[in-house]
Design a protein around this motif. Structure first.
Motif, short mmCIF file in Angstrom:
data_model
loop_
_atom_site.label_atom_id
_atom_site.label_comp_id
_atom_site.label_asym_id
_atom_site.label_seq_id
_atom_site.Cartn_x
_atom_site.Cartn_y
_atom_site.Cartn_z
N ALA A 1 0.82 -1.21 0.00
CA ALA A 1 0.00 0.00 0.00
C ALA A 1 0.86 1.27 0.00
CB ALA A 1 -0.92 -0.01 1.22
N GLY A 2 2.00 1.19 -0.68
CA GLY A 2 2.92 2.33 -0.68
C GLY A 2 2.60 3.35 -1.76
N MET B 1 3.47 3.65 -4.90
CA MET B 1 3.11 3.23 -6.25
C MET B 1 1.71 2.67 -6.29
SD MET B 1 4.97 4.16 -8.50
CE MET B 1 3.56 4.40 -9.51
N ASN C 1 -0.05 2.88 5.99
CA ASN C 1 -0.41 3.48 4.70
C ASN C 1 -1.87 3.25 4.30
OD1 ASN C 1 2.17 4.49 3.99
ND2 ASN C 1 2.85 2.42 3.47
N ASN D 1 -2.83 -10.82 2.77
CA ASN D 1 -2.63 -10.83 1.31
C ASN D 1 -3.51 -11.86 0.62
OD1 ASN D 1 -0.66 -8.91 1.77
ND2 ASN D 1 1.05 -10.35 1.64
N VAL E 1 4.77 -4.49 -3.70
CA VAL E 1 5.74 -4.48 -2.60
C VAL E 1 7.14 -4.26 -3.18
CG1 VAL E 1 4.35 -5.99 -1.12
CG2 VAL E 1 6.06 -7.00 -2.66
N ALA F 1 7.23 -4.63 -9.57
CA ALA F 1 8.53 -4.64 -8.88
C ALA F 1 9.68 -4.48 -9.87
CB ALA F 1 8.68 -5.94 -8.10
N ALA F 2 10.50 -3.49 -9.65
CA ALA F 2 11.64 -3.26 -10.54
C ALA F 2 12.55 -4.48 -10.49
CB ALA F 2 12.39 -2.01 -10.10
#
Ligand SMILES: NC(=O)C1=CN([C@@H]2O[C@H](COP(=O)(O)OP(=O)(O)OC[C@H]3O[C@@H](n4cnc5c(N)ncnc54)[C@H](O)[C@@H]3O)[C@@H](O)[C@H]2O)C=CC1
Ligand SMILES: O=C(O)[C@@H]1CCC=N1
Length: 288
Positions: A30-31, A33, A61, A76, A90, A116-117
């Protein structure tokens, strides 16, 4: 909802559009992004916030999502059970642990979308049940203002239908392009991280004006508007950056003197190097 039963319908325009209003959407993480993408989806008005569920381990968040009518949970697997399209939001190092925790709940009906990068489609598919439809997207922070730039790449079990759905859903977040997976790491450097490079430039522009005697708050406002205006003109004029640059440079004038100073400072090499370094770091994160 079974997407293969066709949530894709014809519209007045020749292109296909997806009816996403019935889609149940989940976010794990929940950040910033997740907030950016959810904000874009909600602001588009295409999906009611009550169709969205989000999870995070703590309440830190979650209130900002709850205030917008999104269902919240700390579990989750509850997100997976309640959703058909699940965004994995995440940090990259947590992806294996999170996927291990939910893979028992993932069915052939789900589409799992990772932002996710560095975490490759191959890794994601290995961590999920065989046959899972997986998509990688690389967004950037301005998604939250519907001015993002996103690139998506489909896994081996996802195809045109899933790409069309994602484009319809995320279109309101900004520019959405699709391509082969190896472009994703370059997009991290160009745009995901590139946003921060632009902020460094904005700070330096404003600092330059402060050095020349302008109050800093005013300098920051003007720097922001300068970058916004230059960006919109570049996007909407269809011209190359070099053409627009030439239109600003009066022979013997102020701009070409400033550009010379930038070139002496290695500005282009530094910028290209920043994109390269961020891309390489994304590649490194993807190595097992
Ligand atoms: N921030 C950016 O501009 C961009 C970020 N990304 C990618 O987006 C992803 C998320 O990044 P941010 O939003 O910046 O991170 P963030 O640190 O702001 O948010 C991560 C969220 O995950 C939650 N979380 C931690 N452990 C969890 C768990 N076990 N289960 C569920 N949730 C958990 C945290 O509570 C937090 O809400 C990363 O993988 C990053 O590579 C991609 C492009 C741009
Ligand atoms: O710095 C990072 O790792 C993430 C990915 C792109 C933007 N932020």
């Amino acid at each position: 909802m079974n997407l293969s039963e066709s949530s894709v319908r014809s519209s007045d325009s020749p292109a296909l559009q997806c009816d996403v209003s019935q889609l149940k959407i989940g976010f794990i993480g929940a950040g910033n992004m997740a907030f950016g993408i959810a904000q874009g989806i909600i602001a588009s008005g295409k999906v009611p916030p009550s169709n969205i569920t989000i999870s995070a381990p703590s309440m830190n968040n979650l209130p900002r999502f709850q205030e917008r009518g999104v269902s919240i949970t700390h579990a989750n697997d509850e997100v997976v059970d309640r959703s058909r399209l699940v965004f994995l939001a995440v940090k990259p190092h947590l992806v294996p642990k999170v996927l291990n925790g939910i893979s028992g709940n993932v069915t052939q009906e789900h589409i799992i979308v990772s932002m996710a990068a560095g975490i490759t489609l191959e890794t994601l598919e290995e961590l999920l049940p065989a046959g899972t439809r997986v998509i990688r997207i690389m967004p950037n922070l301005p998604c939250m203002l519907l001015e993002g730039a996103l690139l998506l790449a489909c896994g081996s079990c996802a195809g045109q239908e899933e790409e069309t759905l994602l484009k319809a859903l995320l279109g309101p977040c900004g520019l959405v392009e699709a391509g082969p997976e190896h472009w994703i790491d370059a997009h991290v450097g160009l745009s995901g991280s590139g946003v921060a490079f632009v902020y460094v430039f904005a700070e330096a522009l404003a600092d330059g004006a402060v050095k020349m005697g302008m109050p800093s708050a005013l300098a920051r406002r003007i720097a922001a508007q300068t970058i916004l205006g230059a960006g919109v003109l570049l996007r909407d004029s269809g011209k190359f950056p070099a053409e627009l640059k030439a239109e600003v440079c009066t022979p013997g004038g102020t701009t070409i003197h400033g550009i010379h100073a930038l070139e002496k400072g290695g500005f282009r090499a530094a910028t290209m190097g920043a994109v390269e370094a961020a891309t390489e770091r994304a590649r490194e994160l993807g190595k097992k």
